[in-house]
Design a protein around this motif. Structure first.
Motif, PDB file in Angstrom:
ATOM      1  N   ALA A  55      42.863 100.202  65.644  1.00 19.60           N
ATOM      2  CA  ALA A  55      43.917  99.860  65.699  1.00 19.60           C
ATOM      3  C   ALA A  55      43.242  98.375  66.691  1.00 19.60           C
ATOM      4  O   ALA A  55      43.608  97.385  66.285  1.00 19.60           O
ATOM      5  CB  ALA A  55      45.149  99.946  67.216  1.00 19.60           C
ATOM      6  N   VAL A  56      42.350  98.431  67.028  1.00 26.47           N
ATOM      7  CA  VAL A  56      41.776  97.425  68.291  1.00 26.47           C
ATOM      8  C   VAL A  56      40.257  97.243  67.629  1.00 26.47           C
ATOM      9  O   VAL A  56      39.973  96.327  68.040  1.00 26.47           O
ATOM     10  CB  VAL A  56      42.149  97.876  69.983  1.00 26.47           C
ATOM     11  N   ASN A  57      39.467  97.608  66.844  1.00 27.65           N
ATOM     12  CA  ASN A  57      38.207  97.460  66.688  1.00 27.65           C
ATOM     13  C   ASN A  57      37.438  97.800  65.450  1.00 27.65           C
ATOM     14  O   ASN A  57      36.692  97.476  65.528  1.00 27.65           O
ATOM     15  CB  ASN A  57      37.405  98.674  67.682  1.00 27.65           C
ATOM     16  N   ALA A  58      38.617  97.698  64.330  1.00 27.86           N
ATOM     17  CA  ALA A  58      38.675  98.253  62.876  1.00 27.86           C
ATOM     18  C   ALA A  58      37.659  96.986  62.496  1.00 27.86           C
ATOM     19  O   ALA A  58      38.107  95.911  62.562  1.00 27.86           O
ATOM     20  CB  ALA A  58      39.529  98.312  62.093  1.00 27.86           C
ATOM     21  N   ASP A  59      36.972  97.043  61.642  1.00 29.93           N
ATOM     22  CA  ASP A  59      36.022  96.145  60.437  1.00 29.93           C
ATOM     23  C   ASP A  59      37.607  96.003  59.494  1.00 29.93           C
ATOM     24  O   ASP A  59      38.219  97.140  58.961  1.00 29.93           O
ATOM     25  CB  ASP A  59      34.544  96.254  60.324  1.00 29.93           C
ATOM     26  N   CYS A  60      37.501  94.421  58.915  1.00 31.84           N
ATOM     27  CA  CYS A  60      38.103  94.129  57.524  1.00 31.84           C
ATOM     28  C   CYS A  60      37.164  94.086  56.932  1.00 31.84           C
ATOM     29  O   CYS A  60      35.855  92.699  56.955  1.00 31.84           O
ATOM     30  CB  CYS A  60      38.987  92.645  58.546  1.00 31.84           C
ATOM     31  N   VAL A  61      37.144  94.276  56.112  1.00 31.85           N
ATOM     32  CA  VAL A  61      36.335  94.602  54.412  1.00 31.85           C
ATOM     33  C   VAL A  61      37.003  94.368  53.105  1.00 31.85           C
ATOM     34  O   VAL A  61      37.473  95.360  52.271  1.00 31.85           O
ATOM     35  CB  VAL A  61      35.145  96.103  54.489  1.00 31.85           C
ATOM     36  N   THR A  62      36.618  93.188  52.776  1.00 27.95           N
ATOM     37  CA  THR A  62      36.165  93.063  51.188  1.00 27.95           C
ATOM     38  C   THR A  62      35.475  93.723  50.613  1.00 27.95           C
ATOM     39  O   THR A  62      34.409  93.350  49.856  1.00 27.95           O
ATOM     40  CB  THR A  62      36.727  91.739  51.085  1.00 27.95           C
ATOM     41  N   TRP A  63      36.262  94.352  48.955  1.00 26.03           N
ATOM     42  CA  TRP A  63      35.371  95.215  47.773  1.00 26.03           C
ATOM     43  C   TRP A  63      35.388  94.749  46.762  1.00 26.03           C
ATOM     44  O   TRP A  63      36.825  94.304  46.447  1.00 26.03           O
ATOM     45  CB  TRP A  63      35.359  96.719  48.083  1.00 26.03           C
ATOM     46  N   ILE A  64      34.729  94.002  46.123  1.00 27.91           N
ATOM     47  CA  ILE A  64      34.950  94.120  44.728  1.00 27.91           C
ATOM     48  C   ILE A  64      34.894  95.736  43.871  1.00 27.91           C
ATOM     49  O   ILE A  64      33.807  96.210  44.157  1.00 27.91           O
ATOM     50  CB  ILE A  64      33.600  92.772  43.656  1.00 27.91           C
ATOM     51  N   ARG A  65      35.384  95.264  43.348  1.00 27.07           N
ATOM     52  CA  ARG A  65      35.239  97.072  42.126  1.00 27.07           C
ATOM     53  C   ARG A  65      35.426  97.414  40.840  1.00 27.07           C
ATOM     54  O   ARG A  65      36.272  95.805  40.326  1.00 27.07           O
ATOM     55  CB  ARG A  65      36.707  97.548  42.540  1.00 27.07           C
ATOM     56  N   TYR A  66      34.196  97.406  40.883  1.00 31.64           N
ATOM     57  CA  TYR A  66      33.813  96.999  39.288  1.00 31.64           C
ATOM     58  C   TYR A  66      34.560  97.677  38.285  1.00 31.64           C
ATOM     59  O   TYR A  66      34.157  98.170  36.949  1.00 31.64           O
ATOM     60  CB  TYR A  66      32.005  97.064  39.126  1.00 31.64           C
ATOM     61  N   SER A  67      34.389  98.935  38.252  1.00 35.03           N
ATOM     62  CA  SER A  67      34.571 100.840  38.481  1.00 35.03           C
ATOM     63  C   SER A  67      35.060 101.133  38.812  1.00 35.03           C
ATOM     64  O   SER A  67      35.112 100.908  40.179  1.00 35.03           O
ATOM     65  CB  SER A  67      33.727 101.367  36.741  1.00 35.03           C
ATOM     66  N   LYS A  68      35.679 102.511  38.397  1.00 37.27           N
ATOM     67  CA  LYS A  68      36.256 103.468  39.545  1.00 37.27           C
ATOM     68  C   LYS A  68      35.373 104.010  40.010  1.00 37.27           C
ATOM     69  O   LYS A  68      35.349 104.760  41.609  1.00 37.27           O
ATOM     70  CB  LYS A  68      37.255 104.304  38.478  1.00 37.27           C
ATOM     71  N   LYS A  69      33.989 104.382  39.641  1.00 36.11           N
ATOM     72  CA  LYS A  69      32.899 104.389  40.484  1.00 36.11           C
ATOM     73  C   LYS A  69      31.672 103.625  41.306  1.00 36.11           C
ATOM     74  O   LYS A  69      31.172 104.028  41.723  1.00 36.11           O
ATOM     75  CB  LYS A  69      31.998 104.962  39.417  1.00 36.11           C
ATOM     76  N   ARG A  70      32.536 102.409  41.113  1.00 33.06           N
ATOM     77  CA  ARG A  70      31.547 101.289  41.661  1.00 33.06           C
ATOM     78  C   ARG A  70      32.575 100.312  41.871  1.00 33.06           C
ATOM     79  O   ARG A  70      33.259  99.979  41.283  1.00 33.06           O
ATOM     80  CB  ARG A  70      30.626 100.907  40.746  1.00 33.06           C
ATOM     81  N   LYS A  71      32.157  99.956  43.512  1.00 30.21           N
ATOM     82  CA  LYS A  71      32.283  98.656  44.144  1.00 30.21           C
ATOM     83  C   LYS A  71      31.407  98.392  45.114  1.00 30.21           C
ATOM     84  O   LYS A  71      30.299  99.050  44.505  1.00 30.21           O
ATOM     85  CB  LYS A  71      33.652  99.651  45.192  1.00 30.21           C
ATOM     86  N   GLU A  72      31.737  97.293  45.805  1.00 31.20           N
ATOM     87  CA  GLU A  72      30.618  96.231  46.063  1.00 31.20           C
ATOM     88  C   GLU A  72      31.209  95.582  47.435  1.00 31.20           C
ATOM     89  O   GLU A  72      32.189  95.032  47.749  1.00 31.20           O
ATOM     90  CB  GLU A  72      29.524  95.376  44.868  1.00 31.20           C
TER      91      GLU A  72
END
Length: 189
Positions: free
Chosen positions: A110-127
């Motif tokens: 609640a006070v320390n999480a990182d906000c991360v954005t991912w590109i999802r290319y497929s169900k098995k691949r994200k970046e």
């Protein structure tokens, strides 16, 4: 109720409060290759969230964890099968002791999480394309005794954010980093 029992208690407000539903200590956002939000995560960031702190001696955890404890009277998630949150030691939160009971990982996020954005290319691949390590847990506050002034208690929950550190790199490394940045920018658009 705790004040009526003689237990010191105060209200705490956390601005940019993370709601880390899956307890992975990050708020994940997924987009497709065109930049469209995919709504794959139940994580969220709230403008603010309010909880209570009470002053306890922690014989169960050891004297290091004595002091202010987080208690949330309005928990949104189940903990050990029931809707409850705390008492989580603010010292445990500050030190990152997320393996303790009493919802320490949830309050830490609640006070320390990182906000991360991912590109999802497929169900098995994200970046991972972006990570904001400073957005969450701003101006953690309580009311001053005897006045309507705000008291900042952020230092009770987390160490100061690290400032940008400048360092020297070669021109070729800099040039290569720009090429990598353009690849991400083009991919995200």
């Amino acid at each position: 109720v705790l004040r009526c029992l003689g237990i010191p208690t105060r209200v705490i407000t956390n601005f940019n409060s993370a709601h880390d539903k899956n307890l992975n200590l990050s708020i994940d956002k997924y987009i497709d290759m065109s930049g469209k939000n995919l709504h794959l995560s139940e994580d969220s960031v709230w403008n603010f969230h309010v909880w209570n702190e009470s002053w306890f001696i922690r014989r169960d955890l050891g004297s290091f964890y004595d002091g202010w404890q987080v208690l949330d009277a309005t928990p949104q998630e189940k903990s050990k099968g029931i809707y409850q949150c705390g008492p989580a030691s603010t010292k445990a939160i500050k030190e990152g002791d997320v393996n303790l009971d009493y919802d320490s990982p949830f309050v830490f996020a609640a006070v320390n999480a990182d906000c991360v954005t991912w590109i999802r290319y497929s169900k098995k691949r994200k970046e991972r394309i972006f990570s904001d390590t400073r957005k969450i847990g701003k101006f953690i506050s309580t009311k001053a005794v005897g006045t309507n002034s705000r008291v900042d208690v952020t230092d009770n929950y987390k160490y100061p954010e690290v400032k940008e550190i400048s360092f020297k790199i070669s021109y070729s490394q800099y040039k290569n980093s720009l090429v990598d940045d353009r690849k991400i920018l083009v991919t995200a658009v």
